[in-house]
Design a protein around this motif. Structure first.
Motif, PDB file in Angstrom:
ATOM      1  N   ALA A 100       0.790  -1.127  -0.006  1.00 27.02           N
ATOM      2  CA  ALA A 100       0.003  -0.015   0.006  1.00 27.02           C
ATOM      3  C   ALA A 100       0.693   1.342   0.299  1.00 27.02           C
ATOM      4  O   ALA A 100       2.077   1.247   0.049  1.00 27.02           O
ATOM      5  CB  ALA A 100      -0.921  -0.195   1.385  1.00 27.02           C
ATOM      6  N   ASP A 101       0.332   2.508   0.085  1.00 22.02           N
ATOM      7  CA  ASP A 101       0.932   3.531   0.133  1.00 22.02           C
ATOM      8  C   ASP A 101       1.814   3.740   1.577  1.00 22.02           C
ATOM      9  O   ASP A 101       1.241   3.242   2.469  1.00 22.02           O
ATOM     10  CB  ASP A 101       0.142   4.860   0.007  1.00 22.02           C
ATOM     11  N   GLY A 102       3.120   4.215   1.601  1.00 24.42           N
ATOM     12  CA  GLY A 102       3.624   4.118   2.583  1.00 24.42           C
ATOM     13  C   GLY A 102       3.214   5.570   3.594  1.00 24.42           C
ATOM     14  O   GLY A 102       2.399   6.142   3.088  1.00 24.42           O
ATOM     15  N   PRO A 103       3.715   5.633   4.546  1.00 19.62           N
ATOM     16  CA  PRO A 103       3.163   6.776   5.613  1.00 19.62           C
ATOM     17  C   PRO A 103       3.789   8.044   5.228  1.00 19.62           C
ATOM     18  O   PRO A 103       4.599   8.208   4.318  1.00 19.62           O
ATOM     19  CB  PRO A 103       4.106   6.254   6.933  1.00 19.62           C
ATOM     20  N   HIS A 104       2.870   8.861   5.582  1.00 20.32           N
ATOM     21  CA  HIS A 104       3.564  10.374   5.055  1.00 20.32           C
ATOM     22  C   HIS A 104       4.748  10.738   5.779  1.00 20.32           C
ATOM     23  O   HIS A 104       5.119  10.585   6.895  1.00 20.32           O
ATOM     24  CB  HIS A 104       2.240  11.380   5.796  1.00 20.32           C
ATOM     25  N   ARG A 112       2.215  11.431   0.246  1.00 14.92           N
ATOM     26  CA  ARG A 112       2.483  10.162   0.263  1.00 14.92           C
ATOM     27  C   ARG A 112       4.020   9.953  -0.038  1.00 14.92           C
ATOM     28  O   ARG A 112       4.585  10.646  -0.841  1.00 14.92           O
ATOM     29  CB  ARG A 112       1.676   9.351  -0.864  1.00 14.92           C
ATOM     30  N   SER A 113       4.498   8.716   0.417  1.00 19.41           N
ATOM     31  CA  SER A 113       5.862   8.397   0.127  1.00 19.41           C
ATOM     32  C   SER A 113       6.073   7.197  -0.724  1.00 19.41           C
ATOM     33  O   SER A 113       7.146   6.764  -0.905  1.00 19.41           O
ATOM     34  CB  SER A 113       6.626   8.181   1.572  1.00 19.41           C
ATOM     35  N   GLY A 114       5.105   6.917  -1.792  1.00 19.14           N
ATOM     36  CA  GLY A 114       5.004   6.146  -2.676  1.00 19.14           C
ATOM     37  C   GLY A 114       4.796   4.574  -2.041  1.00 19.14           C
ATOM     38  O   GLY A 114       4.510   4.384  -1.086  1.00 19.14           O
ATOM     39  N   PRO A 115       4.966   3.545  -2.902  1.00 14.80           N
ATOM     40  CA  PRO A 115       4.334   2.232  -2.744  1.00 14.80           C
ATOM     41  C   PRO A 115       5.408   1.637  -1.517  1.00 14.80           C
ATOM     42  O   PRO A 115       6.513   1.792  -1.603  1.00 14.80           O
ATOM     43  CB  PRO A 115       4.511   1.402  -3.766  1.00 14.80           C
ATOM     44  N   ALA A 116       4.721   1.013  -0.540  1.00 18.96           N
ATOM     45  CA  ALA A 116       5.677   0.357   0.732  1.00 18.96           C
ATOM     46  C   ALA A 116       5.130  -0.967   0.600  1.00 18.96           C
ATOM     47  O   ALA A 116       3.834  -1.227   0.637  1.00 18.96           O
ATOM     48  CB  ALA A 116       5.589   1.107   1.768  1.00 18.96           C
ATOM     49  N   TYR A 134       9.151   0.029  -1.347  1.00 11.74           N
ATOM     50  CA  TYR A 134       8.312  -1.059  -2.443  1.00 11.74           C
ATOM     51  C   TYR A 134       8.503  -0.152  -3.899  1.00 11.74           C
ATOM     52  O   TYR A 134       8.021  -1.006  -4.985  1.00 11.74           O
ATOM     53  CB  TYR A 134       7.093  -1.424  -2.406  1.00 11.74           C
ATOM     54  N   SER A 135       9.129   0.901  -4.102  1.00 14.75           N
ATOM     55  CA  SER A 135       8.933   1.678  -5.070  1.00 14.75           C
ATOM     56  C   SER A 135      10.086   1.204  -6.215  1.00 14.75           C
ATOM     57  O   SER A 135       9.640   0.944  -7.488  1.00 14.75           O
ATOM     58  CB  SER A 135       9.331   3.323  -5.117  1.00 14.75           C
ATOM     59  N   HIS A 136      11.124   0.554  -5.837  1.00 11.06           N
ATOM     60  CA  HIS A 136      12.116  -0.098  -6.574  1.00 11.06           C
ATOM     61  C   HIS A 136      11.436  -1.130  -7.431  1.00 11.06           C
ATOM     62  O   HIS A 136      11.523  -1.514  -8.605  1.00 11.06           O
ATOM     63  CB  HIS A 136      13.442  -0.345  -5.942  1.00 11.06           C
ATOM     64  N   SER A 137      10.760  -2.232  -6.707  1.00  8.83           N
ATOM     65  CA  SER A 137      10.020  -3.276  -7.056  1.00  8.83           C
ATOM     66  C   SER A 137       8.837  -3.011  -8.199  1.00  8.83           C
ATOM     67  O   SER A 137       8.698  -3.502  -9.223  1.00  8.83           O
ATOM     68  CB  SER A 137       9.634  -4.205  -6.044  1.00  8.83           C
ATOM     69  N   ALA A 138       8.183  -1.818  -7.781  1.00 12.25           N
ATOM     70  CA  ALA A 138       7.159  -1.440  -8.458  1.00 12.25           C
ATOM     71  C   ALA A 138       7.672  -0.684  -9.838  1.00 12.25           C
ATOM     72  O   ALA A 138       6.955  -1.221 -10.857  1.00 12.25           O
ATOM     73  CB  ALA A 138       6.446  -0.335  -7.693  1.00 12.25           C
TER      74      ALA A 138
END
Length: 445
Positions: A100-104, A112-116, A134-138
């Motif tokens: 899901a989206d990472g913490p603020h 948002r801080s991108g996917p985590a 998780y942004s690199h994997s996404a």
């Protein structure tokens, strides 16, 4: 109001178009199937690796929490941004992971801080959670999807080009076979496909080569048969000439009377039939030579009608000059007039309209077989009224002089034979004025 049915364009029914559609559809289906399989496998592997990493980190965080040590960075108790399903799972005393989206993060304009990859577990009735980037994997998965789409499009284009090239070679050979078949049906019995794959029997042959070879074999067999029939007709006619000449001379020596008249009449009929057979054999062999000259059409037609000795009307509507072989033209018109009187009914009228000569009678009209396939030798509707050779010779001689002969039954009854001749073209006034219309303009085969 009747609705018009949609008609697809002619090119849409070609084998090349159908092959292109089929190849494109199959390539798209195969590319989509492989793309989905690769995407699913890579995504499952990437998510599984990230989940294991998040659960290992959750173990470390849980040990630190139970030991009363400060929690590592990227973890906390009920941290903001923890997905609600994961929070409920931890409240039930179970562990779980979720993308899901990472913490603020402070200063993040999107909040948002991108996917985590989140991992959470129970901690004294609350949720102890940790998260990893998780942004690199996404981005890896998105890049893989783009690579799959690009490679699929490239593969489809390459396959389509190669497939169309291969199909094009087949269709070109099929078109060549069709052209040869049309030439054979038009009378060119020397036409052959000569597919190189049929030249060597030991070489593998595809279906097109088999069809081409069968067509060539059929044409050769048909040519041999027709040549045999032509030689037979010519030989019979030639052999009949000698005894008929003697018989004609003997008939002239018979004493006057009805029997002598009957013998002379039958001899004349036999001689005419023999001459017709010889003429047909020459037309079939295509050895006729034409003597082209420029003639006024109306006087030629009037001369033929007078020579026929029949009650035939002549109408001239717009005289013209034609470039033709006068002897052969007179033969065609004479046969048409004779056929109209023999098989039709009066009045018989010959009309000259420009370069078109029409012979019209008011009988029962031409039979259906003649309108569909042209005149046939030794076939007439009336028994004893002819041999069907007159119109056959007319059609053959018309083809020799480059004219078109058509047979129709007018709506108001009767039969109409229409002969369209090549009209003489005046190149300049001086040449036109100096040409008497009786000088040969050249010869052609």
């Amino acid at each position: 109001m009747r609705r018009r049915r949609f008609r697809s364009p002619a090119w849409a029914s070609t084998l090349t178009w159908k092959a292109a559609v089929f190849l494109t559809a199959m390539c798209c289906t195969l590319a989509a199937l492989l793309g989905v399989l690769v995407h699913t496998a890579v995504t499952r592997q990437t998510v599984s690796h990230a989940r294991e990493k998040a659960l290992d980190r959750l173990e470390v965080v849980t040990d630190a929490y139970e030991a009363g040590e400060p929690l590592p960075r990227g973890s906390g108790i009920d941290p903001p941004g923890l997905p609600a399903p994961l929070r409920a799972l931890a409240a039930d005393g179970e562990r779980g992971t979720m993308v899901a989206d990472g913490p603020h993060r402070p200063g993040d304009p999107d909040g948002r801080s991108g996917p985590a990859m989140w991992a959470a577990g129970p901690a004294d009735g609350r949720a102890l959670a940790t998260w990893t980037d998780y942004s690199h994997s996404a981005r890896t998965i998105a890049g893989l999807d783009r690579a799959i789409i690009g490679s699929s499009l490239l593969a489809i284009a390459a396959t389509l080009v190669v497939g169309l090239f291969a199909v094009g070679r087949v269709t070109r050979r099929l078109h060549q076979t069709a052209r040869v078949a049309r030439r054979i049906s038009a009378g060119d019995l020397d036409a052959r496909v000569d597919d190189p794959r049929t030249a060597r029997p030991v070489r593998g042959q595809d279906e097109v080569a088999i069809v081409s070879g069968a067509l060539d074999t059929m044409a050769s067999s048909l040519q041999r048969r027709l040549q045999t029939e032509q030689r037979f007709t010519a030989d019979v006619a030639h052999e009949l000439r000698t005894p008929l000449t003697g018989l004609s001379a003997a008939a002239e020596l018979l004493p006057p009377g009805r029997p002598a008249e009957l013998v002379r009449d039958r001899v004349r009929a036999m001689r005419a039939l023999t001459e017709d057979l010889l003429e047909i054999s020459r037309l079939d062999a295509r050895t006729e030579q034409v003597d082209l000259a420029v003639h006024d059409l109306a006087p030629v037609v009037e001369r033929v009608v007078r020579a026929s000795g029949t009650e035939t009307g002549v109408r001239v509507d717009g005289p013209a000059r034609v470039e033709t072989d006068r002897r052969r033209l007179e033969r065609v018109i004479g046969n048409l007039v004779a056929n109209a009187h023999r098989h039709g009914a009066g009045p018989v009228v010959v009309e000259v309209s420009g370069a078109v000569v029409s012979v019209r009678d008011h009988g029962a009209g031409f039979p259906a077989y003649l309108l569909e396939g042209g005149p046939q030798r030794f076939r007439t509707d009336g028994a004893g009224k002819g041999h069907g050779l007159g119109l056959t010779i007319a059609v053959g001689q018309a083809a020799v002089i480059g004219a078109r002969l058509e047979f129709v039954n007018p709506s108001d009854g009767g039969a109409l034979a229409r002969l369209t001749l090549p009209e003489y073209v005046h190149l300049d006034e001086e040449d036109s004025a100096g040409n008497t219309g009786e000088q040969g303009a050249g010869t052609a085969e």
